[in-house]
Scaffold this motif. Structure first.
Motif, short mmCIF file in Angstrom:
data_model
loop_
_atom_site.label_atom_id
_atom_site.label_comp_id
_atom_site.label_asym_id
_atom_site.label_seq_id
_atom_site.Cartn_x
_atom_site.Cartn_y
_atom_site.Cartn_z
N LEU A 194 0.83 -1.21 0.00
CA LEU A 194 0.00 0.00 0.00
C LEU A 194 0.86 1.26 0.00
N PHE A 195 1.88 1.29 0.86
CA PHE A 195 2.75 2.46 0.94
C PHE A 195 3.43 2.74 -0.40
N ILE A 196 3.88 1.67 -1.06
CA ILE A 196 4.59 1.83 -2.33
C ILE A 196 3.62 2.22 -3.45
N ASP A 197 2.46 1.56 -3.49
CA ASP A 197 1.47 1.85 -4.53
C ASP A 197 0.96 3.28 -4.45
N LYS A 198 0.84 3.82 -3.24
CA LYS A 198 0.36 5.20 -3.08
C LYS A 198 1.46 6.24 -3.32
N GLY A 199 2.69 5.75 -3.54
CA GLY A 199 3.79 6.67 -3.78
C GLY A 199 4.35 7.29 -2.52
N TRP A 200 3.98 6.71 -1.37
CA TRP A 200 4.49 7.22 -0.09
C TRP A 200 5.92 6.77 0.17
N ALA A 201 6.29 5.65 -0.42
CA ALA A 201 7.61 5.09 -0.16
C ALA A 201 8.10 4.36 -1.42
N LYS A 202 9.41 4.19 -1.51
CA LYS A 202 9.98 3.44 -2.63
C LYS A 202 11.26 2.74 -2.19
N ARG A 203 11.60 1.71 -2.90
CA ARG A 203 12.82 0.97 -2.61
C ARG A 203 14.03 1.74 -3.12
N GLU A 204 15.10 1.82 -2.31
CA GLU A 204 16.35 2.37 -2.80
C GLU A 204 17.00 1.35 -3.72
N GLN A 205 17.62 1.83 -4.78
CA GLN A 205 18.22 0.93 -5.75
C GLN A 205 19.35 0.13 -5.12
N ASN A 206 19.36 -1.19 -5.40
CA ASN A 206 20.39 -2.10 -4.90
C ASN A 206 20.53 -2.08 -3.39
N SER A 207 19.41 -1.95 -2.71
CA SER A 207 19.42 -1.90 -1.25
C SER A 207 18.08 -2.39 -0.73
N ARG A 208 18.06 -2.84 0.53
CA ARG A 208 16.81 -3.22 1.18
C ARG A 208 16.13 -2.00 1.81
N ALA A 209 16.79 -0.85 1.77
CA ALA A 209 16.25 0.34 2.42
C ALA A 209 14.99 0.83 1.72
N ILE A 210 14.04 1.30 2.51
CA ILE A 210 12.80 1.92 2.02
C ILE A 210 12.88 3.41 2.33
N ARG A 211 12.71 4.23 1.31
CA ARG A 211 12.77 5.68 1.47
C ARG A 211 11.36 6.26 1.39
N PHE A 212 10.91 6.90 2.46
CA PHE A 212 9.60 7.55 2.46
C PHE A 212 9.72 8.96 1.90
N THR A 213 8.75 9.37 1.09
CA THR A 213 8.70 10.74 0.60
C THR A 213 8.23 11.66 1.74
N ASP A 214 8.30 12.95 1.51
CA ASP A 214 7.82 13.89 2.53
C ASP A 214 6.34 13.66 2.82
N SER A 215 5.56 13.49 1.74
CA SER A 215 4.12 13.24 1.94
C SER A 215 3.90 11.87 2.57
N GLY A 216 4.77 10.93 2.24
CA GLY A 216 4.68 9.60 2.84
C GLY A 216 4.98 9.62 4.32
N GLU A 217 5.98 10.41 4.71
CA GLU A 217 6.31 10.57 6.14
C GLU A 217 5.09 11.11 6.90
N LYS A 218 4.45 12.11 6.32
CA LYS A 218 3.29 12.73 6.96
C LYS A 218 2.15 11.74 7.07
N ALA A 219 1.88 11.02 5.98
CA ALA A 219 0.79 10.05 5.97
C ALA A 219 1.05 8.93 6.96
N PHE A 220 2.30 8.46 7.02
CA PHE A 220 2.65 7.37 7.95
C PHE A 220 2.44 7.83 9.39
#
Length: 226
Positions: A194-220
């Motif tokens: 859900l977080f990824i589909d809504k554009g709130w978060a995305k996977r960092e390339q070549n990493s397990r890290a998840i990066r939340f956008t500013d709007s994603g941080e607020k929504a979370f």
């Protein structure tokens, strides 16, 4: 040990450094080719193929063929849960393989643990759901309450589909960096999707890290207050 489950076999499969590196690479939830896994392990393709055959025979990996390539993935949720628990145990004993680097803060904040959210954000999410009485904890077991069902359906998650799955809806997974539990199971996977589909978060390339956008941080923060 003469009786019971053969933990020595599982230990030997995971204990080899090359195999451990390949299993860790697959904790990102993506299926990888033998060539990609050989690169992660720092070994030749021929050697990697031998290791992969052993891991598959031991029930830790599964493979599928697509075109000319064969892709490998962890065989089931339980393998990911076991690996995360071992990582947590190793971290609690100070057993690390490298010095902390630039990616470590991002991994500790939010990362993929096989198919669900881990790290500080994963733990915060479970804590918030428990505090709101939308998930109940009984020992090591989790259960979604009626209020929790209403909540996830309001988010657009198909509860009926989760219920039909053979996998548990909610389960705990010991977080290696926080050393506390985060939310696994089909609900944990559905929330990360859900977080990824809504554009709130995305996977960092070549990493397990998840990066939340500013709007994603607020929504979370609004969805899962501390």
């Amino acid at each position: 040990m003469k009786e019971g489950p053969d933990i020595a076999l599982i230990g030997s499969l995971i204990g080899d450094p090359a195999r451990a590196n390949m299993l860790t690479a697959l904790m990102g939830g993506r299926a990888l080719t033998a060539t990609e896994l050989a690169t992660h392990a720092g070994i030749t393709l021929q050697t990697a193929s031998s290791h992969l055959a052993k891991l598959e025979a031991g029930g830790l990996l599964t493979q599928r063929k697509q075109g000319r390539h064969r892709y490998y993935a962890l065989s089931e949720d339980e393998v990911g849960l076991m690996l995360e628990s071992i990582m947590g145990f190793a971290a609690s004993r100070g057993l690390t393989r490298h010095q902390p680097g630039p990616k470590d803060p991002a991994l500790r904040k939010a990362r993929v643990c096989y198919n669900h959210l881990a790290g500080d954000y994963g733990v915060r999410m479970l804590d918030s759901l428990v505090a709101a009485r939308q998930i109940e904890i009984t020992g090591d077991d989790l259960a979604l309450t009626d209020a929790g069902q209403i909540r996830i359906e309001a988010l657009g998650i198909d509860y009926a589909a989760l219920k039909k799955s053979r996998r548990p809806i909610c389960r705990t997974c010991l977080d290696w960096s926080e050393r506390r539990s985060h939310l696994a199971g089909s609900l944990g996977e559905a929330l990360l999707t859900l977080f990824i589909d809504k554009g709130w978060a995305k996977r960092e390339q070549n990493s397990r890290a998840i990066r939340f956008t500013d709007s994603g941080e607020k929504a979370f923060s609004e969805l899962f207050p501390q």
